[in-house]
Every structure is written in C-alpha cells, then in structure tokens.
Design a protein around this motif. Structure first.
Motif, PDB file in Angstrom:
ATOM      1  N   LEU A  12      46.031  -7.112 -22.125  1.00 41.42           N
ATOM      2  CA  LEU A  12      46.479  -8.380 -22.701  1.00 41.42           C
ATOM      3  C   LEU A  12      46.149  -9.555 -21.787  1.00 41.42           C
ATOM      4  N   THR A  13      46.369  -9.366 -20.483  1.00 44.06           N
ATOM      5  CA  THR A  13      46.071 -10.443 -19.536  1.00 44.06           C
ATOM      6  C   THR A  13      44.579 -10.780 -19.594  1.00 44.06           C
ATOM      7  N   VAL A  14      43.766  -9.757 -19.566  1.00 43.31           N
ATOM      8  CA  VAL A  14      42.320  -9.980 -19.571  1.00 43.31           C
ATOM      9  C   VAL A  14      41.899 -10.667 -20.862  1.00 43.31           C
ATOM     10  N   ALA A  15      42.448 -10.204 -21.994  1.00 39.53           N
ATOM     11  CA  ALA A  15      42.078 -10.803 -23.272  1.00 39.53           C
ATOM     12  C   ALA A  15      42.471 -12.278 -23.307  1.00 39.53           C
ATOM     13  N   ARG A  16      43.660 -12.576 -22.772  1.00 36.98           N
ATOM     14  CA  ARG A  16      44.131 -13.961 -22.795  1.00 36.98           C
ATOM     15  C   ARG A  16      43.256 -14.844 -21.913  1.00 36.98           C
ATOM     16  N   VAL A  17      42.894 -14.310 -20.752  1.00 39.00           N
ATOM     17  CA  VAL A  17      42.031 -15.081 -19.846  1.00 39.00           C
ATOM     18  C   VAL A  17      40.660 -15.287 -20.492  1.00 39.00           C
ATOM     19  N   LEU A  18      40.135 -14.248 -21.090  1.00 44.79           N
ATOM     20  CA  LEU A  18      38.819 -14.363 -21.717  1.00 44.79           C
ATOM     21  C   LEU A  18      38.828 -15.406 -22.825  1.00 44.79           C
ATOM     22  N   ARG A  19      39.923 -15.486 -23.536  1.00 40.84           N
ATOM     23  CA  ARG A  19      39.980 -16.451 -24.628  1.00 40.84           C
ATOM     24  C   ARG A  19      40.197 -17.869 -24.104  1.00 40.84           C
ATOM     25  N   ASP A  20      41.086 -18.031 -23.108  1.00 39.19           N
ATOM     26  CA  ASP A  20      41.565 -19.373 -22.766  1.00 39.19           C
ATOM     27  C   ASP A  20      40.834 -20.044 -21.616  1.00 39.19           C
ATOM     28  N   ASP A  62      49.495  10.347 -24.481  1.00 35.87           N
ATOM     29  CA  ASP A  62      50.274   9.106 -24.485  1.00 35.87           C
ATOM     30  C   ASP A  62      49.439   8.017 -25.150  1.00 35.87           C
ATOM     31  N   PRO A  63      49.269   8.115 -26.458  1.00 34.97           N
ATOM     32  CA  PRO A  63      48.299   7.227 -27.133  1.00 34.97           C
ATOM     33  C   PRO A  63      48.842   5.825 -27.363  1.00 34.97           C
ATOM     34  N   HIS A  64      49.127   5.109 -26.278  1.00 39.97           N
ATOM     35  CA  HIS A  64      49.658   3.753 -26.417  1.00 39.97           C
ATOM     36  C   HIS A  64      48.740   2.751 -25.747  1.00 39.97           C
ATOM     37  N   VAL A  65      48.457   1.664 -26.461  1.00 40.59           N
ATOM     38  CA  VAL A  65      47.653   0.573 -25.925  1.00 40.59           C
ATOM     39  C   VAL A  65      48.333  -0.713 -26.384  1.00 40.59           C
ATOM     40  N   PRO A  66      48.431  -1.728 -25.517  1.00 43.39           N
ATOM     41  CA  PRO A  66      49.070  -2.960 -25.985  1.00 43.39           C
ATOM     42  C   PRO A  66      48.254  -3.615 -27.100  1.00 43.39           C
ATOM     43  N   SER A  67      48.965  -4.182 -28.042  1.00 44.39           N
ATOM     44  CA  SER A  67      48.293  -4.835 -29.156  1.00 44.39           C
ATOM     45  C   SER A  67      47.748  -6.189 -28.724  1.00 44.39           C
ATOM     46  N   THR A  68      46.561  -6.535 -29.208  1.00 46.87           N
ATOM     47  CA  THR A  68      45.968  -7.831 -28.874  1.00 46.87           C
ATOM     48  C   THR A  68      46.143  -8.847 -29.997  1.00 46.87           C
ATOM     49  N   VAL A  69      46.992  -8.506 -30.989  1.00 49.28           N
ATOM     50  CA  VAL A  69      47.149  -9.409 -32.131  1.00 49.28           C
ATOM     51  C   VAL A  69      47.699 -10.763 -31.701  1.00 49.28           C
ATOM     52  N   SER A  70      48.531 -10.766 -30.636  1.00 47.02           N
ATOM     53  CA  SER A  70      49.092 -12.043 -30.208  1.00 47.02           C
ATOM     54  C   SER A  70      48.006 -12.957 -29.647  1.00 47.02           C
ATOM     55  N   TYR A  87      44.389 -12.382 -30.368  1.00 50.48           N
ATOM     56  CA  TYR A  87      43.405 -12.470 -31.449  1.00 50.48           C
ATOM     57  C   TYR A  87      44.051 -11.997 -32.755  1.00 50.48           C
ATOM     58  N   PRO A  88      44.597 -12.903 -33.555  1.00 53.82           N
ATOM     59  CA  PRO A  88      45.238 -12.469 -34.810  1.00 53.82           C
ATOM     60  C   PRO A  88      44.273 -11.705 -35.721  1.00 53.82           C
ATOM     61  N   ALA A  89      42.972 -11.919 -35.528  1.00 50.81           N
ATOM     62  CA  ALA A  89      41.984 -11.226 -36.349  1.00 50.81           C
ATOM     63  C   ALA A  89      42.080  -9.716 -36.195  1.00 50.81           C
ATOM     64  N   ASN A  90      42.682  -9.254 -35.083  1.00 54.56           N
ATOM     65  CA  ASN A  90      42.704  -7.814 -34.845  1.00 54.56           C
ATOM     66  C   ASN A  90      43.803  -7.095 -35.610  1.00 54.56           C
ATOM     67  N   ASP A  91      44.574  -7.830 -36.389  1.00 54.28           N
ATOM     68  CA  ASP A  91      45.674  -7.234 -37.148  1.00 54.28           C
ATOM     69  C   ASP A  91      45.207  -6.007 -37.936  1.00 54.28           C
ATOM     70  N   TRP A  92      44.306  -6.217 -38.856  1.00 56.91           N
ATOM     71  CA  TRP A  92      43.848  -5.095 -39.685  1.00 56.91           C
ATOM     72  C   TRP A  92      43.005  -4.101 -38.887  1.00 56.91           C
ATOM     73  N   HIS A  93      42.263  -4.623 -37.921  1.00 55.12           N
ATOM     74  CA  HIS A  93      41.407  -3.725 -37.139  1.00 55.12           C
ATOM     75  C   HIS A  93      42.244  -2.728 -36.351  1.00 55.12           C
ATOM     76  N   GLU A  94      43.366  -3.203 -35.792  1.00 56.72           N
ATOM     77  CA  GLU A  94      44.216  -2.273 -35.045  1.00 56.72           C
ATOM     78  C   GLU A  94      44.917  -1.306 -35.986  1.00 56.72           C
ATOM     79  N   ARG A  95      45.255  -1.777 -37.172  1.00 56.78           N
ATOM     80  CA  ARG A  95      45.834  -0.846 -38.149  1.00 56.78           C
ATOM     81  C   ARG A  95      44.821   0.239 -38.506  1.00 56.78           C
ATOM     82  N   GLU A  96      43.549  -0.174 -38.631  1.00 58.58           N
ATOM     83  CA  GLU A  96      42.526   0.820 -38.960  1.00 58.58           C
ATOM     84  C   GLU A  96      42.368   1.824 -37.819  1.00 58.58           C
TER      85      GLU A  96
END
Lengths: 237, 452
Positions: A103-111, A161-169, A171-180
């Motif tokens: 999440l930190t990396v994604a936020r930095v990459l975006r902002d 332990d199949p857990h990964v933080p969601s990046t929807v916060s 990139y909202p575009a990832n909503d459906w992609h993460e569901r898929e």
C-alpha cells in the motif's frame, strides 16, 4: 505525455543481473511419458524453470530515475527495504514488493510528483505452486500518463496465508480486478470494500485459476480406453 | 422487482407475484407493467428494486443490472456480471502458444483482432522477436485492426441508437458492418474468431484482389459515414437523449480505470497508438479524436471521428501493401514461424500444394519439423510481459507469463469493457432510469470481453 521515451527503448545495453537465480520448479522429460514406456531417453531430462534474475543498477533509461524516486519516497515514509528486488526483462521493469509494503509503495507511486503513476490497469494473479512460501503472486500494471511510463509491481503471499492488502483505497479501479483475483485464485485482499465472487457463481466451490484446481473433465471412453481431463493427459512439457 | 405492498392474487402464469422477507416480488416479462403500476399506485412505498437482465434487449448482452429506484430516479445501480464466463484464460494454459490465439480471439467478439494482437505482442516480446516480425505482417495487422475498429464502433453506434429507439441508426450501422465483415472473410476466411494474427506474423498472405476490395470499401465508406453525422449530430431528439447523460470527468476516468472513447470524451488525448506506439503506428498519419463534454454525446462523436481516422489509416496501409507484394508475412525463424503458408487449392482445401509436395515427397526432415512445430509448438523463455494496445474500447492488455514451456503458464487479459463497466454506478446514479441505458451504451461494454 510529453516524454516520448517508450518502454521499448531498452534494447541496447542490457543491464547486468545479480546472477542470483530465481528457480521456481523443475520440468522432467519432454513428452510427459514416465516409467518404462519411455524408450526415447528424453524422459530423463531435468530442466529447472528459472525466471529472469534480479537486475543490478544501472537499469538503463528512465528506470533508474523511477527507482531512485521510489527509494527516496519510500525511505521518507519510514519504510526501509520496501523494494525487495527489481527485475528488468525485455524492456519492462518489475518491482517486487513485500506485501506489507504494497500500500505504501502504491501510494508513493501514485502521488509522488516524480513518479505520478496515476493509472492502474488492474490486478492479475499468478499461481506458482513450486515457488514455496510465495505461491500466489499479485501483479499490478501501473501507467504514468504524465511521464508516459509503465512499471509492474509484484507482490506475493503463501498458500497457507493468502492475504494481501487491498489497493482499492489507492486505485479504485482495482475494485473488480481484486474481486476477480479473489474469485480465481482465492487471494484475500484485506480492506477491500466487498470482496465477493464476480465471474463464478456466488456458491461456487474452489478457485478455478489455481494450478491445483481439479479440471474434472469427463473421461471420454472409446473401445475401453479413456481420454482423461486435459491436466492429466500426456502432453509436451 | 421488490416492493412492500399489500397482497393481491394474481392469475398470470408467467408474471406472478410472491411475498418474500424482502417484500413483494413481481416477475415481469414485458407488456404487463400496467398491473404492477396499478397495484403499486395505492401503496406508500416509492422505492422499488428492479432487476434488469441478464436477458434484456437493452443491456448490451448478458449484463444484469440491479437498480434501486425512487419513482423514475435511480438511487443505486449495481452490475452483475459473469454470465458469459467461459474460462478462456484457463483453457489457454492447456494449449500451445499458437493455439492460444484461437481462444483469445473469442473473448471480445466485436474486436477479435485486438484480442489476438495484444496476446501475440506479449508472446513476441517474451520470444524477443519484436524486431524480426516482417513489415508486411505489421502492415496487415494494422489494416485488420483499423477495419475492426470501424466495425466495432459501428456496432456501438448501431446498438446504442437502437436502445434509444433510433432504429435507422441500427439498420445502417449493421449494413456497413457487414461490408467490413465481408473484407474479413476475404482476407482471413472468417467473419469472426479469425485466429489470424499469430506469434511471428499473420497466418497467410493477402489474397488476390483484396486490395481492390479494400479500396472499393474505402470509397463507399466515404459516402456512407457522413450519413451518421447527418442523422445524429444535430438531431434534437438524439442530442437531448445523449447530452449530459453518463457524465464522467477526467479524474473519475483515471480513478476508475476508464480508457478509450470514454476517456477521450473528457478532452484528454490519450491513445496508445500515439503515446506508446506498437506495430509501427508511428508511421501512420492520423489524429486522436477528443471531445470536451465528458458525456454520452461526446463519446458518440469520438467514435464517429475515430471511424474517419481509421479509414485514413486503412487507406495508408493499403497503399503500403501495394508495394509489398510477395513479401513474407511470417518471421524468418523456422523454429517459430508456422511451417506452411496456406493457400486455397483447386480442391477448395487450404493446403499449399508446394508445401505438401515438399514434406511428403522431398524432405523427411521438413515433415518432422512441420509435425513437431504444429503438435508440440515452440518454447517461450521464462518471464512475463504486458503489451497493451488501444482497442476500440480502451486499453486492452494481455499479461502473459511463461515458465519456459510450450504453453502459456498464465495469460490474463485486462479487458477495457471489464474496467469501464465499473463506472456504471457513478454514471447512472441520480439520473433517470431511461438514462441508465444511454450511459451503458456509451461505455459500449462487450460481455464476452468482460466475462472472458
């Protein structure tokens, strides 16, 4: 937009690799024949599956600028070692990130103004059953329309332990992609607003894109012989 | 349809009502709305939930919409998808890299060449033969893709018109699309599901007379395309149905991952053919079409303009092909290139007699090579690639992963319809129920691509 450098501009002067190999799995033989039925000798062949190794600096072109900015920005955010390894292969750059830093990396990459990866093409999952301890990979393709650049961010989690933080916060575009990706691989994106199945029926058991998902094809019988499901058939490998 | 209302007996066999814990449920199949409105008229409840689809003529395929209405105003809109999921990505893991093309061409059935193209570009990048694909193959790819863009936009405009009652737009749209499909049939042999673009090039050379047909088509389209503008551009009914509907600005598009005509209707000229060219698009002269209204009307105008630009590119590609007669259309590497160039023989079969003669009568090694390449396929070095292209609906990309084998380890398609459809809620909530149809038509989702 104004930067005309495209991702293809990396052909000349390939960057050096660290030489450390990331082997994930081994391939045996050539024709899928095992045991005494194989008279060709090819059945004894052992080929390790080796993915492109981590790359050493300089990565070439704008890759170094992006890596510098990313390291500087994530360092400032109090996350050291956020970037695990960097792979430059075929003119594409991949940042392997530990899931707790995603999440930190994604936020930095975006902002970050020097990065500005404001567009995420979506989430793709890959299941490497032999990559022990990091079987499930989550791959994000990010685009900076400001700089006209593309990077890939990859993270992984173990089957157990199949857990990964969601990046929807971010990139909202990832909503459906993460569901898929949840639907297909069973990766749970923590923090997703409603992680439900999207392509398969709601009551479907299992996650079809996993390599261990039984295909359950119907054996076709012909004169006493049967044709098994495709994953159990003899095939080139 | 759910509402809380008093009970009432119903005799209709096909359109019954039932009481559930959620309220009263009506099942309607059309033509029987009077009964519902009369039974709702005396109720206090204004809020109804309409389940529209998945089988509905106005939802662009098997798309299910769950709309919460207050009177005629949509307060919440949600999509249900997955009705066309066929597991194409999984299937591709059990076929060779070349056979994969025959699967992915079936995803977004209105733009088959784009599905093939993005997958093939990824495969070629992993094979490291991007620079070795012959010029003629690249020009033919561009030609087919741009013809495909015309046919796809025609369907978008035609079905969009039909859904708001402009039936003439529909009939003329499909009339012109048929001309494009005739060209596809001439060049590839099929109207859809072509599997024509292969790793290393294209399946076969341009048939005799194809260039003349293409030139005739261009001349005809130059007469026919103005008809759409004349019918729609300033048509007051058309404009009042489309203008201001399905509004989504640039920030919304970027956040929700929308690309293609929807993004360009906000005025931002993002077109991968210009920004990140592939297949030699940098050598063609064309303009990126934009509009500045961020609404359904803007998207219509962008599509209309893009058809003109595609026609320009087709014209340039045809001119280049005229100078490339007899040039190879498949990569020279015999370990990758399909062994035989097909041609239609006197028996109507697709075998090249010269090739058959060579492998059956002259060279045992050639026969073995042919057999190995067709049954086993070629090995692709391990790694992953993502080469997105500008499909008629936006950024279409294939994330292909190889483990060094003869089959894709994983192929994931980022279909623009899938991402764009996420904007349904934000485009239609707060508007009228009739505008939901226009908003979705302006996204132009193709469910084969959404569900894969």
């Amino acid at each position: 937009m104004t930067d005309e450098k495209s991702t293809q501009g990396q052909e000349s002067g390939l960057p050096a690799t660290t030489g450390e190999q990331s082997s994930v799995g081994v391939r045996h033989g050539m024709f899928g024949v095992k045991g005494s039925g194989d008279t060709s000798g090819y059945g004894g062949m052992v080929t390790p599956t080796v993915y492109p190794a981590a790359t050493e600096r300089p990565y070439g072109g704008w890759f170094d600028e992006v890596a510098d900015s990313l390291e500087r920005a994530t360092g400032g955010a109090g996350v050291s070692q956020a970037i695990g390894s960097v792979v430059v292969h075929r003119g594409e750059i991949t940042f392997h990130v530990a899931r707790e830093h995603l999440l930190t990396v994604a936020r930095v990459l975006r902002d970050d103004p020097a990065l500005r990866f404001e567009f995420c093409s979506g989430v793709s999952g890959v299941h490497y059953p032999d990559d022990l301890g990091r079987e499930l990979h989550v791959v994000l393709h990010l685009t900076s329309m400001t700089w006209n650049r593309r990077v890939r961010v990859e993270t992984s989690c173990p089957d157990s332990d199949p857990h990964v933080p969601s990046t929807v916060s971010v990139y909202p575009a990832n909503d459906w992609h993460e569901r898929e990706t949840w639907d297909m691989f069973g990766i749970q994106f923590d923090g997703h607003p409603s992680l439900t199945r999207i392509l398969m029926p709601d009551d479907w058991p299992g996650h079809p894109q996993r390599k261990d998902y039984p295909l359950g094809g119907i054996p076709v019988e012909y004169k006493g012989g049967t044709v098994p499901p495709p994953d159990q058939r003899r095939s080139y490998n | 349809m759910t509402t809380t209302d008093q009970t009432q007996t119903n005799e209709d066999l096909y359109a019954g009502t039932s009481e559930t814990s959620e309220g009263r449920v009506f099942t309607v199949t059309g033509q029987d709305w009077d009964e519902i409105s009369s039974s709702l008229a005396d109720g206090q409840e204004e809020r109804v939930v309409v389940n529209m689809g998945p089988q509905h003529p106005s939802t662009h395929g098997v798309l299910r919409l769950i709309l919460e209405l207050e009177g005629e105003t949509v307060t919440e809109a949600r999509c249900g998808i997955g009705y066309l999921h066929t597991g194409i990505e999984k299937n591709m893991e059990f076929r060779t890299w070349t056979q994969g093309v025959t699967f992915c061409t079936r995803m977004d059935y209105l733009s088959p060449f784009y599905n093939e193209m993005t997958y093939v570009l990824g495969t070629e990048r992993l094979l490291d033969i991007e620079g070795d694909v012959p010029e003629k193959a690249q020009v033919m790819r561009v030609l087919l893709m741009e013809l495909n863009r015309i046919s796809s936009h025609l369907v978008a405009i035609a079905t969009g018109g039909m859904e708001i009652g402009a039936l003439t737009v529909m009939t003329i749209g499909f009339r012109e699309r048929e001309l494009v499909l005739d060209l596809f049939e001439l060049i590839t042999g099929l109207r859809m599901n072509h599997a024509f673009i292969r790793p290393g090039g294209v399946a076969q050379d341009l048939p005799v007379g194809a260039l003349d047909e293409i030139r005739d088509f261009i001349a005809l389209m130059k007469k026919r395309l103005p008809e759409y503008a004349a019918l729609c551009n300033a048509n007051p009914i058309f404009k009042r149905r489309l203008e201001g509907v399905g509004h989504l600005d640039l920030e919304g598009c970027l956040a929700l991952g929308l690309t293609g005509p929807v993004l360009r209707s906000t005025g931002y000229p993002w077109d991968l053919r210009k920004t990140q060219p592939y297949c030699g698009y940098e050598d063609y002269e064309f303009d990126v079409q934009t509009w500045d209204t961020s609404d359904a009307y803007g998207r219509f105008r962008v599509r209309l303009g893009e058809m003109w630009e595609s026609l320009r590119i087709v014209e340039q590609a045809a001119d280049r092909l005229a100078g490339l007669e007899g040039a190879p259309v498949m990569v020279a590497d015999k370990k990758i290139g399909w062994p035989s160039q097909l041609s239609i023989g006197s028996d109507g079969q697709g075998n090249s007699l010269d090739h058959i003669k060579h492998i059956m009568g002259e060279s045992m090694e050639a026969l073995i090579h042919h057999f190995k390449l067709v049954t086993e396929g070629f090995r692709v070095p391990p790694g992953q690639a993502y080469v997105p292209i500008e499909s008629p609906r936006g950024e279409l990309g294939a994330h292909v992963v190889s483990d060094g084998g003869t089959r894709p380890f994983r192929a994931h398609f980022r279909d623009p319809s899938f991402s764009n459809l996420q904007a349904t809620s934000v485009m239609s909530e707060g508007g009228m129920v009739a505008d939901v149809i226009v908003a979705i038509a302006s996204i132009d989702p193709v469910m084969g691509g959404v569900d894969r």
